[in-house]
Enzyme design. Structure first.
Site, PDB file in Angstrom:
ATOM      1  N   LYS A  83     -24.111  14.037  55.213  1.00  0.00           N
ATOM      2  CA  LYS A  83     -24.529  14.073  56.756  1.00  0.00           C
ATOM      3  C   LYS A  83     -24.305  12.744  57.465  1.00  0.00           C
ATOM      4  O   LYS A  83     -24.666  11.723  56.913  1.00  0.00           O
ATOM      5  CB  LYS A  83     -26.020  14.459  56.961  1.00  0.00           C
ATOM      6  CG  LYS A  83     -26.275  15.311  58.087  1.00  0.00           C
ATOM      7  CD  LYS A  83     -25.590  16.838  57.902  1.00  0.00           C
ATOM      8  CE  LYS A  83     -25.906  17.553  59.165  1.00  0.00           C
ATOM      9  NZ  LYS A  83     -25.769  19.150  58.577  1.00  0.00           N
TER      10      LYS A  83
HETATM   11  N1  GLU Z   1     -22.968  21.084  59.891  1.00  0.00           N
HETATM   12  C1  GLU Z   1     -22.828  22.254  59.021  1.00  0.00           C
HETATM   13  C2  GLU Z   1     -23.846  22.352  58.362  1.00  0.00           C
HETATM   14  O1  GLU Z   1     -24.866  22.153  58.392  1.00  0.00           O
HETATM   15  C3  GLU Z   1     -21.412  22.419  58.762  1.00  0.00           C
HETATM   16  C4  GLU Z   1     -21.096  21.058  57.745  1.00  0.00           C
HETATM   17  C5  GLU Z   1     -19.411  21.412  57.054  1.00  0.00           C
HETATM   18  O2  GLU Z   1     -18.846  22.341  57.596  1.00  0.00           O
HETATM   19  O3  GLU Z   1     -18.920  20.562  56.583  1.00  0.00           O
HETATM   20  O4  GLU Z   1     -23.662  23.347  57.386  1.00  0.00           O
END
Ligand code: GLU
Length: 426
Positions: free
Chosen positions: A116
């Protein structure tokens, strides 16, 4: 509606999110009997980058921003996860969200680890030029960690396809050639996947369909309340209304609206576009976010931020089932209360995995330079979520645990198996 004072979230309801997920990992590793090596490795993040960088604002002033990119674990494949722009984001929140991504990828059986990123900033008050400069500088700062085979960012709260386009372009300029697969959630014209923009909300709708079929709740008469009207919440509302659900409550960061006979969704969408919020919509009563969570409804979809359902308001939740569109909307204490109340919860790592799944499809399409139709994307998404839902359900019945613990157990068992097969280097 109930006149009892609803319970607002206060700081004391929110423990350290990373400590909370570490406690969850400890508890689940024990239940799943996966051994201490896996537990100790999953308690920590493998790689953590903190950056402080200057950005010139439109008025000529220089601000120094703080950002993060955290790779929690890459045992099962490249690290994957979104980038969040939010004024209150912290290192521990980013760590917790990265750990959730590791579990999310494993529960839907994708060959990814979890990561993240975040920048503490308020995109709502920044101009497009300021956002572009901030994004390009942040992308340069984290460039040493990201890449199609290492770590692939995507949108999250406060970011969007345009932000992904700037990251892709910045990374590509530094490489000297176009690297489509470095981020997902891009605009279609630069290697984005059809269906990606709506994928997280569509995944919530599919989860609601699977859960209501299991519980015998007819969806075409179900009353639904949705907290959050960003990408996830708004798409879930639109798709659920299309299949006949009655949307009785919607909220955004400014407040909520309620109509026991069902809201006129297209009208609410238009009102939000014109005024910036759903509040004061015609034919609806204004309510608070706290009231929305306590509405008498069949399906509650918290699709905003973390820690919205906590120890003090969980006893007042009246929904028959909850589909967690946001990451971590329920504290672990609250999860136990909901479980005791026999509320069926499709947990975040399953319910909101649609975005990640279609990100995976986007990455595969970029690497192969071969693009799918929207129908193919949506069918494959349904197939992946259907499998995962039934695997989690089976786990929950076999071990007599709720869906959240079952999803964590399935994910952790998969990661432990891969760790075991790989062994420890050197
Ligand atoms: N931000 C989204 C999540 O928390 C998507 C993450 C992604 O597609 O890599 O799942």
């Amino acid at each position: 509606m109930a006149k009892k004072q609803p319970v607002e979230v206060t700081r004391s309801d929110i423990s350290n999110p990373f400590v909370e997920i570490q406690e969850q990992i400890d508890a689940i590793c024990e239940k799943a009997n996966v051994g201490d090596t896996c537990r100790l490795r999953l308690r920590e993040c493998e790689r953590e980058l903190i950056v402080h960088f200057p950005v010139k604002m439109d008025d000529g002033k220089i601000y120094v921003f703080t950002g993060y990119r955290i790779q929690h674990n890459d045992t099962r494949g490249p690290a994957k996860g979104g980038i969040r722009y939010h004024p209150e984001v912290t290192l521990d929140e980013t760590r917790a969200l990265a750990a959730l991504m590791t579990l999310k990828a494993a529960v839907v059986n994708l060959p990814y680890g979890g990561a993240k990123g975040a920048v503490a900033c308020n995109p709502k008050i920044m101009s497009r030029d300021e956002l572009e400069r901030l994004t390009r500088r942040y992308a340069s700062e984290i460039a040493l960690l990201i890449g199609p085979e290492i770590d692939i960012p995507a949108p999250d709260v406060g970011t969007n396809p345009q932000v992904m386009a700037w990251i892709m372009d910045t990374y590509s300029m530094n490489k000297g050639y176009s690297v489509l697969g470095v981020v997902t959630g891009k605009p279609i014209e630069l290697g984005g996947s059809r269906g990606r923009f709506e994928a997280t909300g569509r995944g919530c709708m599919i989860s609601a369909q699977l859960a209501s079929k299991h519980l015998g709740i007819p969806l075409n008469t179900a009353r639904v309340a949705v907290q959050g009207f960003g990408n996830v919440g708004a798409t879930a509302v639109k798709l659920l209304a299309q299949i006949g659900c009655q949307i009785i409550g919607i909220s955004d960061s400014k407040g909520g609206i309620f109509n026991p006979n069902g809201l006129d969704v297209p009208k609410v969408v238009r009102h939000k576009k014109e005024t910036g919020s759903v509040i004061d919509s015609k034919d609806a009563e204004n309510i608070t976010n706290a009231e929305l969570l306590e509405l008498d409804c069949d399906i509650l979809i918290p699709a905003a931020l973390e820690n919205q359902i906590h120890q003090r308001n969980a006893p007042s939740v009246k929904a028959r089932m909850i589909v967690e569109g946001a990451n971590g909307p329920t504290t672990y204490e609250a999860a136990k209360i909901l479980s005791d109340k026999r509320i069926f919860v499709v947990p975040d790592i399953l319910a909101n995995a649609g975005g990640l799944v279609v990100s995976y499809f986007e990455w595969v399409q970029d690497l192969q330079s071969f693009f799918w139709s929207e129908e193919e994307v949506n069918n494959q998404l349904r197939r992946v979520l259907d499998n995962a839902f039934h695997e989690v359900l089976e786990m929950s019945q076999r071990y007599k645990v709720d869906m959240r613990d079952a999803a964590y157990m399935l994910a952790i068992k998969r990661i432990a198996d891969t760790m075991h097969a790989r062994g420890i280097f050197p």
